[in-house]
Structure formats: C-alpha cells, structure tokens
Design an enzyme around this catalytic site. Structure first.
Site, short mmCIF file in Angstrom:
data_model
loop_
_atom_site.label_atom_id
_atom_site.label_comp_id
_atom_site.label_asym_id
_atom_site.label_seq_id
_atom_site.Cartn_x
_atom_site.Cartn_y
_atom_site.Cartn_z
N SER A 193 39.94 35.17 49.73
CA SER A 193 40.01 35.07 48.27
C SER A 193 39.15 33.93 47.74
O SER A 193 37.95 33.90 47.98
CB SER A 193 41.49 34.91 47.87
OG SER A 193 41.65 35.06 46.48
N HIS A 217 38.25 40.31 47.27
CA HIS A 217 39.01 41.20 46.38
C HIS A 217 38.90 40.72 44.95
O HIS A 217 38.53 39.57 44.70
CB HIS A 217 40.48 41.29 46.82
CG HIS A 217 41.23 40.00 46.70
ND1 HIS A 217 41.67 39.49 45.49
CD2 HIS A 217 41.61 39.10 47.63
CE1 HIS A 217 42.30 38.35 45.70
NE2 HIS A 217 42.26 38.10 46.98
#
Length: 291
Positions: free
Chosen positions: A171, A194
């Site tokens: 992330s 993501h």
C-alpha cells in the site's frame, strides 16, 4: 572514638562476624560504634576515620555495580549477553507494522508513527557523522498523507539513501520504498498495489470522488516520479481484478516488483549496505570535485 558505617551483608558471608566487610559494595553512613555494640555485626571503620578518604574506591564500586546490571538488562531486552558497540557512518531506520497518521491506532497494533520518523530524518540530515541511511521496510501500509510525508522527507535528503523491503512493503509503503536513491527487495518479500480507500463518514457527492481521485494521483505521480514504472503500468496494477480474492489490485513478489519497474534490484542486507557504501563514496568524490 572511630567513626563506623553500616555495610550491606552478602548471602555467602557470615553476618555474625564483626569483622565482616565487602569492598565491592558502597558504604552507607550509619551510627558510630558505642560501648555495648562492639560486637554488632555489619560494621567496619574507614581506614582513616573519614568517608572522604576513599572516594576512588567508592567510585569503582559504583562502576562495578553498574557492570553487574548490564548483562541482566541485555538479556531481558535483547536475549543476549552483550551488544556489540560500533560507530558507523550509516544509520538504519526501520518502518514496520502500520503507518500511523493523525489518528492513534489501537494498542495491539504494531505501528510506525510519522511524528517519530520525521524528526529522526531531520537529525540525520543535520548530523555530519552520518553519511547515508538504510531504510528497512516491513509494513502493511497505513495513513496516506503520513506515508507520503515520510516518503517526501526521504527523497528530499541530500545524503545517499537505500531501501530494503523485507516481508512486505504494501500500500502506502510502496512510495516509501521507491523514495530512496536505490531500492532492494528480498526474494520472498511482496508488495501490494491497490486503490486508495476512505474510512469513516463518506458524503455521497461528486466532490468526494474528485477528492479521492486527486489523492490517487498524488500517490501514482510520486511512484512514477521515483521509479522506472510508468503511469499506465502503475494504474494497471492498481485496478487489476482477479489477483486478489476480496480486493482490487496486484501482489508483486520479489522479482515481479523489479520487472514492473518499482524496485531496482532483488537482494538482501549485504547488497543494500554494499550499494549504500558505494553511493557514499560517490558522494564524497563529487563533493571533492565541487570544492
């Protein structure tokens, strides 16, 4: 009449012996010997009747007492008898767990607080004895703005920096991993790309989506600006479906992150330190030419 002082007993000595004296323990002031307590145990006179006559011995006994506690502390905290003391021109900074932002996470979470990392980076930049920084990551991500703040601080440093992803750099850990001058990833480490999420109350208006899209652009632009990955590649990895069972995105493992252009090389701690020393030597030579 001579001045006497109380002395602590040791378990392996006979406390009933009036001549008992332990030179390894500091002397504690107490009442002087008076008629009737000559045989009272645990007392012994100073050689010259003055506690100031032995300042050197008292100092040594304090140092001996401190040395006795050092192995206990290292065993308790680190599980080993002694810690090697070395002076290095490289500072290692670890970013682990979840990156904590403006909200305090629950106490059971392993966190890295950005208000701790940023002052450290400022101190590293100002310290003339530190010539390079090694950033070790094993993070699940966390607060977007806190992660970007750390990444911007690292990339703005004038001293050489190298990052090493161990376990995971997921992330918002991706921008931190690519913010250094050179980056490594362990062969079994992974990185998850993501989209950004929002937590808490969300107002269902078009402006909410626009704000989220701008935050997404900030992350993507930073990644592409500090790595070999293109904008199209990062967004393709970010919005890919099918790789994650309950999510949208991509998991890159080891060499996959290198092939995608995010990380420079697959390697371990020895490779990272060797590369950092090389960058430090180059910086020294460049500094010499400028002067």
């Amino acid at each position: 009449m001579s001045e006497y002082y109380w002395v602590p007993f040791l378990n392996n000595q006979n406390p009933n012996d009036p001549n008992y004296f332990d030179p390894e323990l500091p002397l504690v002031p107490g009442p002087g010997r008076t008629p009737g307590n000559e045989d009272e145990p645990g007392m012994h006179p100073f050689p010259e009747g003055d506690p100031q006559a032995e300042p050197q011995r008292v100092k040594k006994t304090k140092q001996a007492a401190n040395k006795k506690t050092e192995p206990i502390d290292t065993i308790k905290e680190l599980g080993q008898m002694s810690v090697p003391q070395t002076r290095s021109n490289i500072h290692c900074m670890s970013i682990v767990g979840q990156i904590e932002g403006h909200m305090v996470l629950p106490p059971q979470n392993k966190t890295t607080k950005y208000e701790h990392i940023i002052p450290q980076l400022v101190a590293l930049e100002e310290n003339p004895e530190i010539e390079g920084s090694l950033i070790v990551l094993n993070t699940v991500g966390g607060d977007v703005e806190a992660g970007l703040a750390i990444a911007e601080m690292i990339t703005g440093m004038s001293k050489p920096t190298v990052s090493l992803v161990l376990g995971g750099g997921h992330s918002i850990g991706v921008p931190i991993a690519v913010s250094t001058n050179y980056s490594f990833i362990a062969e079994t480490a992974s990185m998850t790309i993501h989209p950004i999420r929002l937590t808490g109350l969300v107002i269902g208006v078009p402006q909410t989506y626009e704000y989220l899209d701008k935050m997404q652009d900030r992350v993507v632009n930073f990644i592409t600006g500090h790595s070999k990955a293109t904008d199209e590649k990062v967004r393709e990895l970010m919005f890919r479906t099918g790789d994650l069972a309950r999510d949208v995105g991509t998991v890159l493992i080891g060499k996959d992150a290198v092939e995608a252009g995010l990380i420079d090389e697959v390697g371990g701690i020895s490779h990272a330190v060797q590369k950092l020393n090389q960058l430090i030597e180059e910086a020294r030579n460049l500094g010499g030419l400028v002067q």
